[in-house]
Scaffold this motif. Structure first.
Motif, PDB file in Angstrom:
ATOM      1  N   PHE A 118     -31.881  46.337  20.326  1.00  0.00           N
ATOM      2  CA  PHE A 118     -33.536  46.379  20.208  1.00  0.00           C
ATOM      3  C   PHE A 118     -33.765  46.176  21.672  1.00  0.00           C
ATOM      4  O   PHE A 118     -34.782  47.176  22.205  1.00  0.00           O
ATOM      5  CB  PHE A 118     -33.724  45.267  19.246  1.00  0.00           C
ATOM      6  CG  PHE A 118     -35.471  45.132  19.375  1.00  0.00           C
ATOM      7  CD1 PHE A 118     -36.207  46.030  18.894  1.00  0.00           C
ATOM      8  CD2 PHE A 118     -36.240  44.088  19.979  1.00  0.00           C
ATOM      9  CE1 PHE A 118     -37.606  46.193  18.954  1.00  0.00           C
ATOM     10  CE2 PHE A 118     -37.366  43.957  20.306  1.00  0.00           C
ATOM     11  CZ  PHE A 118     -38.183  45.116  19.487  1.00  0.00           C
ATOM     12  N   VAL A 119     -33.334  45.250  22.261  1.00  0.00           N
ATOM     13  CA  VAL A 119     -33.541  45.055  23.647  1.00  0.00           C
ATOM     14  C   VAL A 119     -33.304  46.361  24.743  1.00  0.00           C
ATOM     15  O   VAL A 119     -34.229  46.724  25.367  1.00  0.00           O
ATOM     16  CB  VAL A 119     -32.812  43.868  24.301  1.00  0.00           C
ATOM     17  CG1 VAL A 119     -33.044  43.816  25.928  1.00  0.00           C
ATOM     18  CG2 VAL A 119     -33.539  42.438  23.692  1.00  0.00           C
TER      19      VAL A 119
ATOM     20  N   ILE B 254     -35.753  39.524  31.084  1.00  0.00           N
ATOM     21  CA  ILE B 254     -34.557  39.202  30.247  1.00  0.00           C
ATOM     22  C   ILE B 254     -33.444  38.893  31.295  1.00  0.00           C
ATOM     23  O   ILE B 254     -32.560  37.769  31.006  1.00  0.00           O
ATOM     24  CB  ILE B 254     -33.934  40.446  29.538  1.00  0.00           C
ATOM     25  CG1 ILE B 254     -35.075  40.916  28.404  1.00  0.00           C
ATOM     26  CG2 ILE B 254     -32.718  40.164  29.064  1.00  0.00           C
ATOM     27  CD1 ILE B 254     -34.773  42.039  27.782  1.00  0.00           C
TER      28      ILE B 254
ATOM     29  N   PRO C  78     -34.665  47.284  32.763  1.00  0.00           N
ATOM     30  CA  PRO C  78     -35.931  47.916  33.890  1.00  0.00           C
ATOM     31  C   PRO C  78     -35.587  47.407  35.088  1.00  0.00           C
ATOM     32  O   PRO C  78     -35.008  46.421  35.339  1.00  0.00           O
ATOM     33  CB  PRO C  78     -37.205  47.467  33.300  1.00  0.00           C
ATOM     34  CG  PRO C  78     -36.893  46.378  32.401  1.00  0.00           C
ATOM     35  CD  PRO C  78     -35.334  46.408  32.042  1.00  0.00           C
TER      36      PRO C  78
ATOM     37  N   ASN D 252     -30.103  50.306  37.515  1.00  0.00           N
ATOM     38  CA  ASN D 252     -30.404  51.599  38.054  1.00  0.00           C
ATOM     39  C   ASN D 252     -29.205  52.460  37.759  1.00  0.00           C
ATOM     40  O   ASN D 252     -28.277  51.813  37.196  1.00  0.00           O
ATOM     41  CB  ASN D 252     -30.700  51.797  39.431  1.00  0.00           C
ATOM     42  CG  ASN D 252     -29.663  51.007  40.445  1.00  0.00           C
ATOM     43  OD1 ASN D 252     -28.420  51.662  40.326  1.00  0.00           O
ATOM     44  ND2 ASN D 252     -29.792  50.022  40.879  1.00  0.00           N
TER      45      ASN D 252
ATOM     46  N   TRP E 156     -41.970  41.542  29.381  1.00  0.00           N
ATOM     47  CA  TRP E 156     -40.946  40.572  28.452  1.00  0.00           C
ATOM     48  C   TRP E 156     -39.433  41.070  28.883  1.00  0.00           C
ATOM     49  O   TRP E 156     -38.638  40.522  29.165  1.00  0.00           O
ATOM     50  CB  TRP E 156     -40.970  40.459  27.146  1.00  0.00           C
ATOM     51  CG  TRP E 156     -40.813  41.533  26.125  1.00  0.00           C
ATOM     52  CD1 TRP E 156     -41.752  42.378  25.800  1.00  0.00           C
ATOM     53  CD2 TRP E 156     -39.600  41.853  25.741  1.00  0.00           C
ATOM     54  NE1 TRP E 156     -40.933  43.385  25.056  1.00  0.00           N
ATOM     55  CE2 TRP E 156     -39.800  42.849  24.769  1.00  0.00           C
ATOM     56  CE3 TRP E 156     -38.367  41.136  25.662  1.00  0.00           C
ATOM     57  CZ2 TRP E 156     -38.912  43.295  23.841  1.00  0.00           C
ATOM     58  CZ3 TRP E 156     -37.132  41.527  24.752  1.00  0.00           C
ATOM     59  CH2 TRP E 156     -37.419  42.671  24.085  1.00  0.00           C
ATOM     60  N   THR E 157     -39.570  42.509  28.946  1.00  0.00           N
ATOM     61  CA  THR E 157     -38.080  43.174  29.348  1.00  0.00           C
ATOM     62  C   THR E 157     -37.606  42.832  30.706  1.00  0.00           C
ATOM     63  O   THR E 157     -36.630  42.799  31.093  1.00  0.00           O
ATOM     64  CB  THR E 157     -38.019  44.695  28.982  1.00  0.00           C
ATOM     65  OG1 THR E 157     -39.396  45.213  29.512  1.00  0.00           O
ATOM     66  CG2 THR E 157     -38.420  44.926  27.566  1.00  0.00           C
TER      67      THR E 157
ATOM     68  N   ILE F 185     -29.361  49.769  31.934  1.00  0.00           N
ATOM     69  CA  ILE F 185     -29.864  49.324  30.650  1.00  0.00           C
ATOM     70  C   ILE F 185     -31.331  48.799  30.788  1.00  0.00           C
ATOM     71  O   ILE F 185     -32.152  48.788  30.065  1.00  0.00           O
ATOM     72  CB  ILE F 185     -28.841  48.395  30.008  1.00  0.00           C
ATOM     73  CG1 ILE F 185     -27.677  48.930  29.943  1.00  0.00           C
ATOM     74  CG2 ILE F 185     -29.389  47.691  28.827  1.00  0.00           C
ATOM     75  CD1 ILE F 185     -26.460  47.996  29.611  1.00  0.00           C
TER      76      ILE F 185
ATOM     77  N   GLN G  45     -35.697  48.880  23.809  1.00  0.00           N
ATOM     78  CA  GLN G  45     -37.079  48.641  24.640  1.00  0.00           C
ATOM     79  C   GLN G  45     -36.873  48.658  26.116  1.00  0.00           C
ATOM     80  O   GLN G  45     -38.049  49.717  26.670  1.00  0.00           O
ATOM     81  CB  GLN G  45     -37.328  47.146  24.238  1.00  0.00           C
ATOM     82  CG  GLN G  45     -38.012  46.736  23.078  1.00  0.00           C
ATOM     83  CD  GLN G  45     -39.373  47.212  23.107  1.00  0.00           C
ATOM     84  OE1 GLN G  45     -39.648  48.031  22.189  1.00  0.00           O
ATOM     85  NE2 GLN G  45     -40.099  46.800  23.764  1.00  0.00           N
ATOM     86  N   CYS G  46     -35.887  48.509  26.638  1.00  0.00           N
ATOM     87  CA  CYS G  46     -36.010  48.642  28.069  1.00  0.00           C
ATOM     88  C   CYS G  46     -35.890  49.912  28.591  1.00  0.00           C
ATOM     89  O   CYS G  46     -36.502  50.665  29.489  1.00  0.00           O
ATOM     90  CB  CYS G  46     -34.433  47.951  28.823  1.00  0.00           C
ATOM     91  SG  CYS G  46     -34.627  46.166  28.349  1.00  0.00           S
ATOM     92  N   LYS G  47     -35.003  50.771  27.862  1.00  0.00           N
ATOM     93  CA  LYS G  47     -34.946  52.342  28.136  1.00  0.00           C
ATOM     94  C   LYS G  47     -36.296  53.058  28.074  1.00  0.00           C
ATOM     95  O   LYS G  47     -36.539  54.154  28.548  1.00  0.00           O
ATOM     96  CB  LYS G  47     -33.968  52.879  27.332  1.00  0.00           C
ATOM     97  CG  LYS G  47     -32.591  52.525  27.504  1.00  0.00           C
ATOM     98  CD  LYS G  47     -32.275  53.427  28.647  1.00  0.00           C
ATOM     99  CE  LYS G  47     -30.630  53.181  29.046  1.00  0.00           C
ATOM    100  NZ  LYS G  47     -30.871  53.682  30.463  1.00  0.00           N
TER     101      LYS G  47
ATOM    102  N   SER H 186     -33.445  53.916  43.329  1.00  0.00           N
ATOM    103  CA  SER H 186     -33.784  54.484  41.719  1.00  0.00           C
ATOM    104  C   SER H 186     -35.115  55.086  41.725  1.00  0.00           C
ATOM    105  O   SER H 186     -35.464  55.581  40.552  1.00  0.00           O
ATOM    106  CB  SER H 186     -33.687  53.410  41.058  1.00  0.00           C
ATOM    107  OG  SER H 186     -35.034  52.438  41.314  1.00  0.00           O
TER     108      SER H 186
ATOM    109  N   ASP I 154     -39.087  51.874  28.614  1.00  0.00           N
ATOM    110  CA  ASP I 154     -39.820  51.837  30.217  1.00  0.00           C
ATOM    111  C   ASP I 154     -39.433  53.013  31.193  1.00  0.00           C
ATOM    112  O   ASP I 154     -40.333  53.601  31.827  1.00  0.00           O
ATOM    113  CB  ASP I 154     -39.442  50.588  30.719  1.00  0.00           C
ATOM    114  CG  ASP I 154     -40.470  49.439  30.162  1.00  0.00           C
ATOM    115  OD1 ASP I 154     -41.010  49.697  29.406  1.00  0.00           O
ATOM    116  OD2 ASP I 154     -40.236  48.476  31.097  1.00  0.00           O
ATOM    117  N   LYS I 155     -38.395  53.369  30.964  1.00  0.00           N
ATOM    118  CA  LYS I 155     -37.826  54.419  31.816  1.00  0.00           C
ATOM    119  C   LYS I 155     -38.290  55.845  31.664  1.00  0.00           C
ATOM    120  O   LYS I 155     -38.400  56.664  32.468  1.00  0.00           O
ATOM    121  CB  LYS I 155     -36.337  54.536  31.788  1.00  0.00           C
ATOM    122  CG  LYS I 155     -35.725  53.338  32.254  1.00  0.00           C
ATOM    123  CD  LYS I 155     -35.441  53.248  33.741  1.00  0.00           C
ATOM    124  CE  LYS I 155     -34.811  52.140  34.117  1.00  0.00           C
ATOM    125  NZ  LYS I 155     -34.858  51.938  35.705  1.00  0.00           N
TER     126      LYS I 155
ATOM    127  N   PHE J  23     -29.505  42.828  20.648  1.00  0.00           N
ATOM    128  CA  PHE J  23     -29.412  43.635  21.915  1.00  0.00           C
ATOM    129  C   PHE J  23     -29.669  44.950  21.854  1.00  0.00           C
ATOM    130  O   PHE J  23     -30.156  45.608  22.871  1.00  0.00           O
ATOM    131  CB  PHE J  23     -27.517  43.364  22.183  1.00  0.00           C
ATOM    132  CG  PHE J  23     -27.144  44.173  23.546  1.00  0.00           C
ATOM    133  CD1 PHE J  23     -27.262  43.404  24.681  1.00  0.00           C
ATOM    134  CD2 PHE J  23     -26.516  45.343  23.292  1.00  0.00           C
ATOM    135  CE1 PHE J  23     -26.917  44.276  25.754  1.00  0.00           C
ATOM    136  CE2 PHE J  23     -26.210  45.938  24.448  1.00  0.00           C
ATOM    137  CZ  PHE J  23     -26.127  45.439  25.759  1.00  0.00           C
TER     138      PHE J  23
END
Lengths: 441, 589
Positions: B14-15, A308, A283, A272, A304-305, A281, B18-20, B290, B22-23, B12
């Motif tokens: 790429f990950v 991690i 989720p 957060n 999958w994220t 960074i 990917q994570c962002k 959050s 989602d937000k 890293f």
């Protein structure tokens, strides 16, 4: 080799049977608690309802779960013991029968005595009756002036006169109508029972939870091996002493970080933007809501994220340990004579380290890896609770908290089987790497 | 080596991307996201009436009437009005009571079928079926003898109860009604009477003749009805349920309850209520901050205080702290030497700094009580003074009752039956942190007055079964939780329940209190009953059978995206009444 494997398997069969008996025995140790828990979940509590209603419902549950049958195929007990204590059903009756039997009273007299107590309880106000029925002197003094208690007094006299001075052991056989037989038969048929919390089949619960844990554990194990073995080899062969020292200090430092603390820190800082928008960074924890029509595999992959951080935590922790093991084992090998001989032949040092030394150093490394295999199934309870992953670890955690022992014991049995399997794999690998290691040698 | 480092860097990045991604998913504010501490396991009020399951099924299943969240009075839901019933003076149910109700014309199940009298009758019958896993309901409903449908008006019916007592009305109306056409499509229970199901011998005969009775119970208990088919007439229907992860309820389109906008139980403001199962409180709080959660209850006192004071969050949430119908107390075994004297019990009460406990352990979030009634109830006796923390007074009372430190070892003692007995007790505590801390504070102040207290930690279930029920204890830290119904003190405090197997564990034995409890059970007039309650509280205050501490408050944070309020009823709010602020603004425009 095949004979060796077969021998190993046969050697483990009695162990598995003993594990089964122990698990069954443990599961029966808290059957009272299981029933209390079931009744509580169904809206019945000792505290909120009167004793008679509770007893009626409790007895119905005992019969439903076949807990009124003998425990095992046979028993060795003192000759005065009732043949099957479980026929008494009500927990306090069982406890009283056991206490009386321990005082060497005859089983038939005990049965008559308990029947008379129940009759008397229906005739007389409970207030005047004793609380402890196992102390016959006290009971006699309390019922002395009660005309309704005459039959009970006669039974007490019979009990006292038939009290045994010498009690010999007795062997009872019960055939296949016993609780262990029912339990084992169901297990063999693949019927692991149902959860006492939600009535779902235990197998179904395992099927849902297993992929999450496997996903996390397999990747964590993969990355651990991928990073730690080269790291261990590198540290053991480094020409610079300070690199070795620094690597060791770092590894011990990392290993001593509690995983729950690391996981909490990662959640708090990196999921957060409370502390910095740049740290947001990963989720948030938990997995996303499954869309209609998605298969379980698609659902898992789409999340999958979210996996991690738990994979990172598990890898981070075990990586340092395995790296140190590899380093230590490699250093032992590097002092061996054959390494010096190989060096003399002019072989490249990389070739010596990776082809010859590492192969021989693999025995303790395999032990460490093999020992971690059962955790592939058991999962990491802490990780899955903190990251809210619906895997095996959380299933065990929830089942223990909810006293859902049907699930707990099946998982324990699975872990026992997997431990056995992993040691078998370990034995095969040892034999494969070093043909000198053989069971029959 | 360089190429490996590059590969890791690319991975890293790429990950992270990917994570962002989602937000960036847009959020729908008409979806209310709530934390659930655990999976409710079964959505079947009869088979699983746990407080956790109730947090979800209260929006799916409805009773005839329910306690209003603010007034705590019975509010009709499926019936037109709630009445006090009429006593039965003659006939087979003499001494019983008859309630006459009429179902609302427009009440419908989620499949569009009307709610019928047969459904209510089926519900009572199913609970009385001995093979249905509903021991709680079976015991609760054991006084309902018959449900009689009116011949002329099929929506009117009488509920006949064999015994007239103060909670008869609440028993008759507060059970969740099941649709018989879904849960018993073959009508297996239709022609069997309630009394036949209650009688062991009659039921055994019926079961021997007709095996479908067993099949009904098996199916009724099974996952088919606990998880897969969950049908009620409430404002929401179950849309999705992923075990241990989430549950999604969706509001019903063209809901019959929309005709009753003032009835809080029939409102359905959020389009969707998502219950997210999060066990770890730190993770839940992180999600609330959050914005991934809209409602979080049961926040620890320290976190609640910090959240309210945090510059970043104090304006993001509405904070509710309704007082709960629950009280903490220290149970005393009135049968034990020393504790059998009410002067000693009062002295011990003076040795607990309840205000200090509320201040230090609850950060001021708690409401003191003099007795076993919630201070917000109309029948709470405000004329009784709270017992203060007063060491001098406690010493004085102990001196007066003959407990003095004769041997100078710091512990008071007294000669009883020729033996020197010390004023020393064991207090049983469960693993709950609050109980342990309260006991430690008590232990410390009691030592100052020459009373020795040792802490013994055990599982709550063991404390209950091995100590309280067997009367084998001195003291225990306990919590009592009740519902909004008037309190029936009979089970817990009447002297006839002092014996083993009944619920007066502490052993209060006062004839005047007994008489009042018996009268209260039969008194239907609220005002007269309140007077009896006042008197009972005075006696209890005088007797001090246990040490009443305080009523904790619920700690709830609700995102300001929604407008709602708190209630004393668990879990402290009604999610269906939470209105999304943006939709309100939208409709105004």
């Amino acid at each position: 080799m095949l004979l060796y494997v077969l021998k190993r398997i046969l050697l483990y069969v009695p162990t598995i049977l003993v594990v089964c008996i122990v698990i069954f025995y443990l599961s029966r140790q808290n059957s009272e608690l299981i029933i209390d828990q079931m009744l509580e979940n169904e809206g019945m509590t000792d505290q909120s309802f009167g004793g008679d209603d509770y007893r009626r419902e409790y007895e119905a549950k005992v019969k439903f779960l076949h807990l009124d049958y003998p425990l095992f195929y046979w028993q060795i007990v003192p000759s005065n013991y009732p043949r099957n204590l479980n026929t008494y059903i009500w927990k306090e009756d069982i406890s009283l029968a056991r206490q009386l039997a321990q005082q060497s009273y005859d089983s038939e007299d005990i049965s008559n005595y308990m029947a008379e107590i129940n009759k008397l309880k229906k005739r007389i106000d409970h207030d005047v009756l004793p609380n402890d029925w196992s102390d016959l002197k006290l009971v006699k003094s309390r019922i002395n002036n009660l005309s309704e208690a005459d039959p009970l007094e006669n039974v007490i006299n019979a009990l006292s006169s038939n009290q045994k001075s010498i009690v010999l052991p007795r062997l009872d056989f019960f055939g296949t109508k016993n609780q262990f037989h029912f339990w084992l038969s169901n297990l063999m048929k693949g019927e692991f029972g149902t959860s006492s919390l939600d009535n779902q089949r235990v197998l179904l619960k395992l099927q849902k939870a297993l992929p999450w844990t496997l996903f996390i554990s397999v990747f964590a194990l993969f990355f651990t091996i991928l990073i730690s073995i080269p790291l261990g080899v590198f540290l053991s062969t480094s020409k610079y002493k300070y690199v070795d020292h620094l690597g060791s200090i770092l590894s011990y430092g990392i290993y001593s970080i509690p995983t729950f603390w690391l996981a909490t820190i990662l959640v708090v800082f990196f999921t957060n933007s409370n502390y910095s928008p740049y740290l947001n960074i990963f989720p948030s924890i938990g997995v996303d809501i499954k869309s209609i029509g998605k298969t379980n595999f698609e659902y898992l992959v789409s999340n999958w994220t979210k996996l991690i951080l738990p994979i990172f935590c598990l890898t981070f922790h075990s990586m340092s340990y395995l790296a140190m093991q590899t380093k230590r084992s490699m250093m032992n090998q590097l002092t061996m004579n054959y390494i010096q001989t190989l060096k003399v032949t002019g072989m490249k040092s990389n070739w010596i380290h990776w082809k010859h030394a590492l192969k021989n150093a693999m025995i303790p490394i395999i032990t460490v890896i093999v020992a971690s295999l059962p955790s592939l199934i058991a999962g990491s309870v802490i990780m899955e609770v903190i990251f809210n992953i619906p895997g095996m670890g959380r299933l065990i955690y929830d089942s223990i908290l909810g006293s859902d022992w049907n699930v707990v014991y099946v998982v324990v049995l699975m872990i026992a089987l997997l431990s056995w399997l992993s040691y078998l794999i370990g034995d095969i690998l040892y034999a494969f790497i070093n043909p000198k290691i053989r069971f029959d040698s | 080596m360089n190429s490996i480092a590059k590969l890791l860097l690319v991975t890293f990045l790429f990950v992270s991307i990917q994570c962002k991604t989602d937000k960036s998913v847009p959020k729908d504010d008409a979806i209310l996201k709530i934390q659930l501490k655990s999976d409710p396991q079964k959505l079947h009020p009869m088979v699983s009436p746990t407080s956790l399951a109730r947090e979800v099924y209260q929006y799916i299943f409805l009773p005839l009437a329910e306690f209003h969240p603010t007034t705590l009075e019975l509010e009709p839901i499926l019936i037109k009005e709630v009445n006090d019933g009429t006593s039965i003076e003659e006939g087979p149910y003499k001494g019983g009571i008859r309630f006459s109700f009429e179902l609302r014309e427009d009440a419908k199940w989620s499949d569009g079928e009307p709610v019928k009298v047969e459904d209510y009758a089926f519900t009572v019958k199913a609970a009385n079926h001995p093979k249905v896993n509903a021991p709680g309901w079976r015991t609760y409903l054991k006084e309902i003898s018959e449900v009689v449908q009116d011949v002329e008006n099929p929506r009117k019916f009488d509920v006949i109860m064999a015994k007239d007592y103060m909670l008869a009305k609440e028993t008759a109306v507060t059970i969740q009604v099941y649709p018989s056409h879904i849960y018993d499509p073959k009508g297996i229970l239709k022609d069997i009477s309630i009394e036949d199901l209650k009688s062991e011998s009659v039921y055994a005969n019926l079961e021997a003749k007709d095996s479908s009775l067993i099949q009904f119970a098996q199916e009724f208990n099974s996952t088919k009805f606990t998880r897969e088919t969950v049908v009620g007439c409430g404002p929401y229907a179950l849309a999705e349920w992923e075990s241990d992860q989430y549950l999604v309820l969706e509001n019903q389109k063209e809901y019959w309850g929309d005709q009753y906008p003032d009835n809080p139980f029939l409102q359905s403001f959020p389009r969707q209520i998502q219950f997210q199962i999060i066990k770890d409180p730190t993770s839940a709080l992180t999600l609330l901050k959050s914005g991934e959660l809209d409602v979080l209850n049961n926040i620890s006192s320290i976190n609640f205080k910090e959240l309210k004071e945090d510059i970043d969050f104090k304006d993001q949430f509405e904070y509710f702290s309704p007082s709960l119908i629950r009280y903490l107390y220290i149970g005393l075994n009135n049968r034990r030497e020393g504790l059998s004297d009410k002067t000693v019990r009062r002295a011990l009460a003076h040795l607990i700094d309840v205000d200090g406990i509320i201040k230090t352990l609850e950060y001021g979030l708690g409401q003191r009580t003099v007795g076993h009634f919630n201070p917000n109830k109309s029948y709470y006796n405000n004329s009784l003074d709270l017992i203060d923390y007063n060491l001098d007074k406690a010493n004085q009372l102990l001196d007066d009752s003959g407990w003095k430190d004769s041997d100078g070892n710091g512990i008071r003692d007294k000669e009883i039956d020729g033996k020197q007995v010390e004023l020393s007790f064991e207090i049983l505590i469960s693993k709950a942190e609050l109980g342990r801390k309260v006991s430690l504070m008590f232990q410390e102040s009691a030592a100052k007055a020459g009373v020795k207290i040792d802490l013994i930690q055990k599982q709550y279930r063991v404390i209950l079964s091995d100590h309280l029920q067997k009367h084998d204890f001195d003291m225990a830290t306990l919590v009592n939780t009740a519902d909004a119904a008037p309190v029936d003190a009979f089970d817990k405090w009447h002297s006839s329940n002092r014996i083993i197997g009944r619920n007066n564990y502490f052993g209060l034995n006062n004839l005047e209190a007994d008489e009042l409890m018996e009268k209260i059970r039969l008194e239907k007039n609220k005002e007269s009953r309140n007077q009896l309650y006042f008197k009972l509280q005075e006696i209890m205050y005088e007797e001090q059978p246990v040490i009443f501490l305080y009523c904790p408050v619920e700690k709830i944070a609700v995102s300001k995206k929604f407008k709602g309020s708190g209630t004393s009823k668990r879990p402290g709010y009604l999610a269906n009444t939470f209105q999304a602020v943006f939709s309100e603004a939208f409709s105004e425009n």
